[in-house]
Motif scaffolding. Sequence first.
Motif, PDB file in Angstrom:
ATOM      1  N   LYS A  64      -4.025  12.638   3.946  1.00  0.00           N
ATOM      2  CA  LYS A  64      -3.433  13.889   4.187  1.00  0.00           C
ATOM      3  C   LYS A  64      -3.284  14.309   2.838  1.00  0.00           C
ATOM      4  O   LYS A  64      -2.230  13.623   1.893  1.00  0.00           O
ATOM      5  N   GLY A  65      -3.621  15.472   2.279  1.00  0.00           N
ATOM      6  CA  GLY A  65      -3.157  16.113   1.205  1.00  0.00           C
ATOM      7  C   GLY A  65      -3.399  15.078   0.034  1.00  0.00           C
ATOM      8  O   GLY A  65      -4.758  14.440   0.191  1.00  0.00           O
TER       9      GLY A  65
ATOM     10  N   TYR B  88      -6.304   5.005   4.314  1.00  0.00           N
ATOM     11  CA  TYR B  88      -6.154   3.646   4.306  1.00  0.00           C
ATOM     12  C   TYR B  88      -6.992   2.788   5.287  1.00  0.00           C
ATOM     13  O   TYR B  88      -6.913   1.846   5.407  1.00  0.00           O
TER      14      TYR B  88
ATOM     15  N   PRO C 269       6.731  12.901   0.450  1.00  0.00           N
ATOM     16  CA  PRO C 269       7.816  12.877   1.297  1.00  0.00           C
ATOM     17  C   PRO C 269       8.617  11.793   1.600  1.00  0.00           C
ATOM     18  O   PRO C 269       8.060  10.621   1.681  1.00  0.00           O
TER      19      PRO C 269
ATOM     20  N   GLU D 188       0.466  10.212  15.292  1.00  0.00           N
ATOM     21  CA  GLU D 188      -0.006  11.258  14.169  1.00  0.00           C
ATOM     22  C   GLU D 188       0.300  10.410  13.078  1.00  0.00           C
ATOM     23  O   GLU D 188      -0.487  10.571  11.796  1.00  0.00           O
TER      24      GLU D 188
ATOM     25  N   TYR E 171       0.732  -1.328   0.086  1.00  0.00           N
ATOM     26  CA  TYR E 171      -0.014  -0.002  -0.129  1.00  0.00           C
ATOM     27  C   TYR E 171       0.786   1.255   0.016  1.00  0.00           C
ATOM     28  O   TYR E 171       0.339   2.220  -0.163  1.00  0.00           O
ATOM     29  N   CYS E 172       2.135   1.113   0.418  1.00  0.00           N
ATOM     30  CA  CYS E 172       2.820   2.446   0.520  1.00  0.00           C
ATOM     31  C   CYS E 172       3.974   2.609  -0.525  1.00  0.00           C
ATOM     32  O   CYS E 172       4.310   3.809  -0.895  1.00  0.00           O
TER      33      CYS E 172
ATOM     34  N   LEU F 132      -2.506   7.650   8.123  1.00  0.00           N
ATOM     35  CA  LEU F 132      -3.044   6.162   7.654  1.00  0.00           C
ATOM     36  C   LEU F 132      -4.510   6.249   7.531  1.00  0.00           C
ATOM     37  O   LEU F 132      -5.101   5.711   6.680  1.00  0.00           O
TER      38      LEU F 132
ATOM     39  N   CYS G  10       4.183   4.792  -3.720  1.00  0.00           N
ATOM     40  CA  CYS G  10       4.592   6.225  -3.721  1.00  0.00           C
ATOM     41  C   CYS G  10       5.759   6.604  -2.813  1.00  0.00           C
ATOM     42  O   CYS G  10       6.685   7.172  -3.180  1.00  0.00           O
TER      43      CYS G  10
ATOM     44  N   MET H  89       8.205  12.510  14.664  1.00  0.00           N
ATOM     45  CA  MET H  89       6.534  12.634  14.717  1.00  0.00           C
ATOM     46  C   MET H  89       5.928  11.436  15.490  1.00  0.00           C
ATOM     47  O   MET H  89       6.525  10.628  15.600  1.00  0.00           O
TER      48      MET H  89
END
Length: 216
Positions: A170-171, A176, A147, A161, A123-124, A166, A127, A157
């Motif tokens: 965000k943006g 998820y 990022p 958060e 899933y991550c 997740l 990107c 962080m």
Amino acid sequence: MRNVYLVTAFLVVLTLSILGLRGTLFVKAPMDVFPEWIFPGMKYQSKLKPQAQSKFFADGRADRPLPAGVVPAAYGPAGQPLRNDDARYAGKDADGDFVARIPAAVKVDMQFLEHGRDRYVIYCAPCHGALGDGQGITKQYGMGATPTFHDDRLRQMADGEIFNTLTHGKGNMLSYADKLTPDDRWAVVAYVRALQRAQAGSVSDVPLVNKPELGL
Ligand code: HEC
């Protein structure tokens, strides 16, 4: 003159299709070209509507009680059965602040971390990249703003958060919550931490036995 009937018929159809039935609301069901009694289908299947009555069940209700052990699928407000642990299901403490660390109720071990890697790769990584440096394949297709996890802001962080990102997105990054259960999300958070640790290693992290391999 031979075509006068054809032309008239054409004009009638044209007039009807332009003017006729525009904006008309129908109350009756449309005519069935293939009636149910000839072509049995699903259109008129017998069914029970929500909160209706039914003679079939002894208690006369169409709605059936939930089987024992059913777990609500979505995160709801605190107080829902099995979901009233805000740290675990929202990543927040009693004051509404993000929890600094993965809640103790979640057992982090090697198997959990490997599960997190699994989910992360699916899933991550497209990107954020396999290393978490934001250089996933989507970058080549114009998604530039992903990022890296390897800067101080994201290193410091709170775990809660990241969990929140997740859960809600965000943006340009979507939520998820429908793909990762809360514990899956913690597993991914743990793996993101592992990636960060791996990229921030130093010579002192190398076990003594392996130091000669590096000429140390
Ligand atoms: C479709 C691409 C995409 C995918 C897939 C994706 N992300 Fe992101 N992620 C982004 C983008 C873009 C941002 C920057 C969002 C912003 O700050 O506007 C981001 C931001 C983040 C941040 C930083 C949030 C912050 O507060 O600055 C974290 C942490 C993160 N993603 C983790 C993950 C994890 C873990 C997954 C897998 C479950 C994931 N992302 C999946 C694109 C993606």
